[in-house]
Scaffold this active site. Structure first.
Site, PDB file in Angstrom:
ATOM      1  N   HIS A  15      82.692  17.912  54.353  1.00  0.00           N
ATOM      2  CA  HIS A  15      84.112  17.740  54.642  1.00  0.00           C
ATOM      3  C   HIS A  15      84.661  16.563  53.849  1.00  0.00           C
ATOM      4  O   HIS A  15      83.959  15.870  53.133  1.00  0.00           O
ATOM      5  CB  HIS A  15      84.369  17.569  56.141  1.00  0.00           C
ATOM      6  CG  HIS A  15      84.108  16.194  56.670  1.00  0.00           C
ATOM      7  ND1 HIS A  15      84.738  15.683  57.767  1.00  0.00           N
ATOM      8  CD2 HIS A  15      83.281  15.211  56.228  1.00  0.00           C
ATOM      9  CE1 HIS A  15      84.310  14.460  58.001  1.00  0.00           C
ATOM     10  NE2 HIS A  15      83.441  14.145  57.102  1.00  0.00           N
ATOM     11  N   CYS A  34      85.170   8.446  53.293  1.00  0.00           N
ATOM     12  CA  CYS A  34      85.349   9.804  53.828  1.00  0.00           C
ATOM     13  C   CYS A  34      86.426  10.575  53.082  1.00  0.00           C
ATOM     14  O   CYS A  34      86.568  11.779  53.260  1.00  0.00           O
ATOM     15  CB  CYS A  34      85.677   9.758  55.321  1.00  0.00           C
ATOM     16  SG  CYS A  34      84.200   9.689  56.337  1.00  0.00           S
ATOM     17  N   HIS A  42      77.476  16.040  56.390  1.00  0.00           N
ATOM     18  CA  HIS A  42      76.886  15.450  57.595  1.00  0.00           C
ATOM     19  C   HIS A  42      75.917  16.449  58.204  1.00  0.00           C
ATOM     20  O   HIS A  42      76.128  17.664  58.115  1.00  0.00           O
ATOM     21  CB  HIS A  42      77.954  15.134  58.647  1.00  0.00           C
ATOM     22  CG  HIS A  42      78.887  14.047  58.259  1.00  0.00           C
ATOM     23  ND1 HIS A  42      78.531  12.717  58.284  1.00  0.00           N
ATOM     24  CD2 HIS A  42      80.169  14.083  57.814  1.00  0.00           C
ATOM     25  CE1 HIS A  42      79.561  11.981  57.887  1.00  0.00           C
ATOM     26  NE2 HIS A  42      80.565  12.782  57.592  1.00  0.00           N
ATOM     27  N   ASP A  80      77.705  26.311  59.670  1.00  0.00           N
ATOM     28  CA  ASP A  80      76.503  25.826  58.997  1.00  0.00           C
ATOM     29  C   ASP A  80      76.562  26.104  57.490  1.00  0.00           C
ATOM     30  O   ASP A  80      76.859  27.222  57.064  1.00  0.00           O
ATOM     31  CB  ASP A  80      75.272  26.494  59.609  1.00  0.00           C
ATOM     32  CG  ASP A  80      73.989  25.812  59.169  1.00  0.00           C
ATOM     33  OD1 ASP A  80      74.009  24.589  58.931  1.00  0.00           O
ATOM     34  OD2 ASP A  80      72.961  26.503  59.068  1.00  0.00           O
ATOM     35  N   HIS A  81      76.309  25.064  56.706  1.00  0.00           N
ATOM     36  CA  HIS A  81      76.341  25.126  55.246  1.00  0.00           C
ATOM     37  C   HIS A  81      77.726  25.481  54.704  1.00  0.00           C
ATOM     38  O   HIS A  81      77.850  26.076  53.631  1.00  0.00           O
ATOM     39  CB  HIS A  81      75.286  26.107  54.700  1.00  0.00           C
ATOM     40  CG  HIS A  81      73.892  25.582  54.813  1.00  0.00           C
ATOM     41  ND1 HIS A  81      73.261  25.403  56.025  1.00  0.00           N
ATOM     42  CD2 HIS A  81      73.001  25.182  53.876  1.00  0.00           C
ATOM     43  CE1 HIS A  81      72.052  24.928  55.825  1.00  0.00           C
ATOM     44  NE2 HIS A  81      71.865  24.772  54.525  1.00  0.00           N
ATOM     45  N   GLU A 128      78.396  13.252  64.660  1.00  0.00           N
ATOM     46  CA  GLU A 128      78.466  13.324  63.196  1.00  0.00           C
ATOM     47  C   GLU A 128      77.336  12.504  62.567  1.00  0.00           C
ATOM     48  O   GLU A 128      76.793  12.850  61.523  1.00  0.00           O
ATOM     49  CB  GLU A 128      79.824  12.785  62.738  1.00  0.00           C
ATOM     50  CG  GLU A 128      80.097  12.922  61.267  1.00  0.00           C
ATOM     51  CD  GLU A 128      81.455  12.353  60.913  1.00  0.00           C
ATOM     52  OE1 GLU A 128      82.387  13.137  60.713  1.00  0.00           O
ATOM     53  OE2 GLU A 128      81.597  11.118  60.843  1.00  0.00           O
TER      54      GLU A 128
HETATM   55 NI    NI Z   1      82.484  12.293  56.972  1.00  0.00          NI
END
Ligand code: NI
Length: 138
Positions: A15, A34, A42, A80-81, A128
């Site tokens: 992300h 970020c 993550h 996921d992924h 996270e």
């Molecule tokens: Ni992050």
């Protein structure tokens, strides 16, 4: 006796935190690393807690195998992924923060889990990192 049952699942995803109305410089100032334009990943831990009454006649709140399948089908398969900013339909118009993702996961799971008699979704906690997690109680 009212009892709580928690299932952990894991997924990893990429992300980036940014606001489209800000410049790259302003985003970096607001979100730090970020906001890196090329995304970062993550390893998320997801904790889903259901609650219900248990007694000698009803020893389980929900079959853990079914709980696992529901979480995997409705949440893990979609995340996921994946890139949370680009690939995930229910995050398309939202910031990919742990908090907002946690809220969306709660909304995805509540109906299907509460379709089981006597089962209530108590909380969804999304970690996270080892140190940072968000929790939603609906
Ligand atoms: Ni992050």
């Amino acid at each position: 006796m009212l009892t709580f049952l928690t299932r952990r699942e894991r997924f990893n995803a990429a992300h980036r935190m940014y606001r489209q109305d800000l410049t790259e410089e302003e985003n970096l100032k607001m979100f730090g690393k970020c906001a890196n334009p090329n995304y970062h990943g993550h390893n998320y831990d997801l904790f889903v807690t259901v609650k219900g009454e248990v007694n000698p006649e009803r020893p389980y709140i929900i079959d853990l195998k079914e709980l696992k399948v529901i979480i995997n089908d409705l949440v893990i398969e979609k995340l996921d992924h994946k890139n949370l900013n680009l690939d995930v339909d229910f995050m398309a118009d939202k910031m990919a923060s742990t908090e907002l993702l946690c809220v969306e996961i709660f909304k995805l799971l509540q109906g299907p889990l509460e379709a089981y008699e006597g089962v209530f979704l108590h909380s969804v906690r999304l970690a996270e990192t080892e140190n940072n997690s968000a929790e939603c109680f609906g």
